[in-house]
Design an enzyme around this catalytic site. Structure first.
Site, PDB file in Angstrom:
ATOM      1  N   LYS A   1     -86.220 -17.836 -57.047  1.00 14.19           N
ATOM      2  CA  LYS A   1     -85.827 -19.251 -56.957  1.00 14.19           C
ATOM      3  C   LYS A   1     -85.114 -19.659 -58.247  1.00 14.19           C
ATOM      4  CE  LYS A   1     -87.931 -23.774 -55.883  1.00 14.19           C
ATOM      5  NZ  LYS A   1     -89.220 -24.482 -55.651  1.00 14.19           N
TER       6      LYS A   1
ATOM      7  N   SER B   1     -89.212 -27.123 -51.363  1.00 17.80           N
ATOM      8  CA  SER B   1     -87.941 -26.978 -52.027  1.00 17.80           C
ATOM      9  C   SER B   1     -87.447 -25.539 -52.113  1.00 17.80           C
ATOM     10  CB  SER B   1     -88.012 -27.561 -53.442  1.00 17.80           C
ATOM     11  OG  SER B   1     -88.966 -26.858 -54.214  1.00 17.80           O
TER      12      SER B   1
ATOM     13  N   SER C   1     -93.987 -26.500 -51.903  1.00 13.73           N
ATOM     14  CA  SER C   1     -92.641 -25.915 -51.832  1.00 13.73           C
ATOM     15  C   SER C   1     -92.564 -24.415 -51.573  1.00 13.73           C
ATOM     16  CB  SER C   1     -91.866 -26.223 -53.104  1.00 13.73           C
ATOM     17  OG  SER C   1     -91.372 -27.525 -53.027  1.00 13.73           O
TER      18      SER C   1
HETATM   19  N1  GLN Z   1     -91.813 -31.661 -51.308  1.00 13.66           N
HETATM   20  C1  GLN Z   1     -92.612 -32.014 -52.452  1.00 13.66           C
HETATM   21  C2  GLN Z   1     -91.818 -32.890 -53.366  1.00 13.66           C
HETATM   22  O1  GLN Z   1     -90.751 -33.235 -53.020  1.00 13.66           O
HETATM   23  C3  GLN Z   1     -93.091 -30.785 -53.122  1.00 13.66           C
HETATM   24  C4  GLN Z   1     -92.063 -30.126 -53.946  1.00 13.66           C
HETATM   25  C5  GLN Z   1     -92.547 -28.861 -54.590  1.00 13.66           C
HETATM   26  O2  GLN Z   1     -93.610 -28.319 -54.252  1.00 13.66           O
HETATM   27  N2  GLN Z   1     -91.805 -28.398 -55.567  1.00 13.66           N
HETATM   28  O3  GLN Z   1     -92.235 -33.264 -54.412  1.00 13.66           O
END
Ligand code: GLN
Length: 478
Positions: free
Chosen positions: A79, A154, A178
């Site tokens: 990532k 994400s 994410s």
């Molecule tokens: N979707 C969640 C957010 O927008 C989690 C994001 C993540 O785990 N990096 O904060």
């Protein structure tokens, strides 16, 4: 050769046995990248020549009978919020578009020391804020099961790369879901380890008290293989745990006798029919195979989402203050320093990142701090003590990974609250610092994959691997 890509573990064995070379393996994955990535946008950057060169070095070591690492010759995707000194690390943000870190994250060093081959960097929601990868400054990644839908986020690029055999395994980061949510949306396995088990050194911080790096794989065993390589104490990360290392592979393929599995009462109300049925079929499989099912209660779990959306933006607003046009990345000039900073941040950050910074700054501002941030911290503690009581009664908890399957592009983009709801089942383990895994199980009414999530108490990563692997086996047998 059809099943060739199904198990990174077996590919690693074949490379070690010298029945296939790493160079051949890496080339196969690059064939897939070349034919699929322009449509799916999973990778932001790759380096075929460097990957082939590293593969040749591993092959030479094997042919010379030298000792090689546990991931020898295996193609891995990373990532793009994890620092790599061979590739730019952009966080899918304009503000870091050209930024090349001067060092590797600890997880990268660990992968390299196990002879893994790093193929490139994968797409994400900018600074890991989002649930669909639509917030990337470099365009969204598509869901490989249905390209009109999002891959989740994400870490959408990493999930897509593993699903489509553009990488054998991948790393993501999980602050509120994410890793697990995109794993569920794409139909693969994703795991968030216990907070502190995997070093965050070189992971560009979103919300430091919640962020954790973890693996994506086609199978639970592949995730265990990667977790073995990336876990362990790191003096460069002050929150890294100094504990004895474990071999997570030994928890794969065990039976379920004596395992107590909890179902969260409070989630009953929020599950729609198809999700409830899916959870029931998983529960029945567990029951038929010797596990004991126990109803448990987490009264404070209903505040988890609101708690997260105060704490995470608060930490993010502080962490992102460093992107000021002086120290890193983009600089947009102005008549004075203040203007330069305003111009840089205005042009460098996307809409969702700005929203989080504003939310966080507001929650931390004097006068509102007690009402918002402090209350959120109290609720976080209350949730942790709820979990403590539950883990006196059960070994693991199971629940759906997500409230729906993958949605269509644009469906939630104009409604941040709807987007935030995607993480309702994943956020509690981040707030508690506990491990959790998502294993593909069932489909929604559109035929999109769903995931079942297995949660355990802190440092019980072995239990989520044990029960996750059992579910995988039962699913295939059933
Ligand atoms: N979707 C969640 C957010 O927008 C989690 C994001 C993540 O785990 N990096 O904060």
């Amino acid at each position: 050769m059809d099943n060739f890509f199904e198990s990174a573990y077996s590919i690693a064995q074949q490379i070690k046995d010298n029945s296939i070379t790493s160079k051949e393996v890496v080339s196969k994955y690059f064939d897939n990248i070349e034919s699929k990535n322009s449509e799916l946008n999973a990778f932001l950057i790759t380096d075929k020549q460097a990957a082939i060169r590293q593969a040749e070095i591993v092959d030479q070591k094997i042919q010379a009978g030298q000792q090689v690492g546990t991931l020898a010759g295996l193609p891995v995707a990373i990532k793009d919020n994890i620092c790599t000194d061979d590739f730019t690390t952009t966080c899918a943000s304009k503000i870091l578009r050209e930024w090349k870190p001067p060092y590797n994250a600890t997880v990268i060093q660990k992968l390299i020391s196990q002879d893994a081959i790093i193929l490139g960097k994968t797409n994400l929601d900018e600074f890991a804020m989002g649930s669909s990868t639509e917030h990337s400054a470099f365009g969204p990644t598509k869901n490989p099961v249905d390209p009109s839908r999002v891959p989740g986020g994400s870490s959408g690029g990493s999930a897509c790369a593993v699903k489509t055999d553009m990488a054998s395994v991948a790393l993501g980061s999980d602050t509120g879901g994410s890793i697990r949510q995109p794993a569920a949306f794409c139909g693969i396995v994703g795991m968030k380890p216990t907070y502190g088990l995997v070093s965050r050194y070189g992971l560009i911080a979103f919300a430091s008290s919640l962020d954790q790096i973890g693996p994506f794989g086609k199978t639970v065993k592949d995730c265990a293989l990667v977790l073995n390589a990336i876990s362990g104490h790191d003096p460069y990360d002050s929150t890294s745990l100094d504990i004895k290392s474990d071999d997570y592979l030994q928890y794969v393929d065990r039976d379920l006798k004596g395992i107590r599995i909890g179902l969260i009462e409070e989630f009953d109300e929020v599950l729609d029919v198809s999700l409830r049925e899916n959870l029931e079929s998983a529960t029945n499989l567990f029951k038929q195979n010797g596990a004991e099912i126990v109803k448990v209660s987490l009264p404070y779990v209903k505040y988890a989402l609101s708690t997260y959306y105060l704490i995470a933006p608060a930490e993010a607003s502080s962490n992102l203050a460093r992107f000021d046009g002086v120290r890193y990345g983009l600089r947009v000039d102005g008549d004075n320093v203040e203007e330069m900073m305003i111009n840089t941040r205005t042009q460098g950050f996307g809409q969702e990142v700005k929203r989080r910074i504003m939310l966080g700054t507001y929650a931390l501002s004097s006068g509102y701090y007690d009402a918002y941030y402090k209350t959120a911290q109290k609720l976080r503690t209350a949730l942790i003590s709820d979990f403590k009581k539950v883990y006196d009664q059960v070994d693991v908890i199971i629940c759906p990974t997500t409230p729906t399957g993958a949605f269509e592009f644009g469906a939630k983009l104009d409604d941040p609250l709807q987007m935030y709801m995607s993480d309702i089942f994943t956020i509690p383990s981040n707030l508690a610092g506990h491990p959790a895994i998502s294993v593909p199980f069932g489909t929604d009414s559109n035929g999109m994959p769903l995931g079942i999530q297995i949660l355990a108490d802190g440092l019980n990563d072995s239990k989520v691997i044990h029960v996750g692997s059992a579910l995988e086996t039962l699913r295939t047998e059933g």
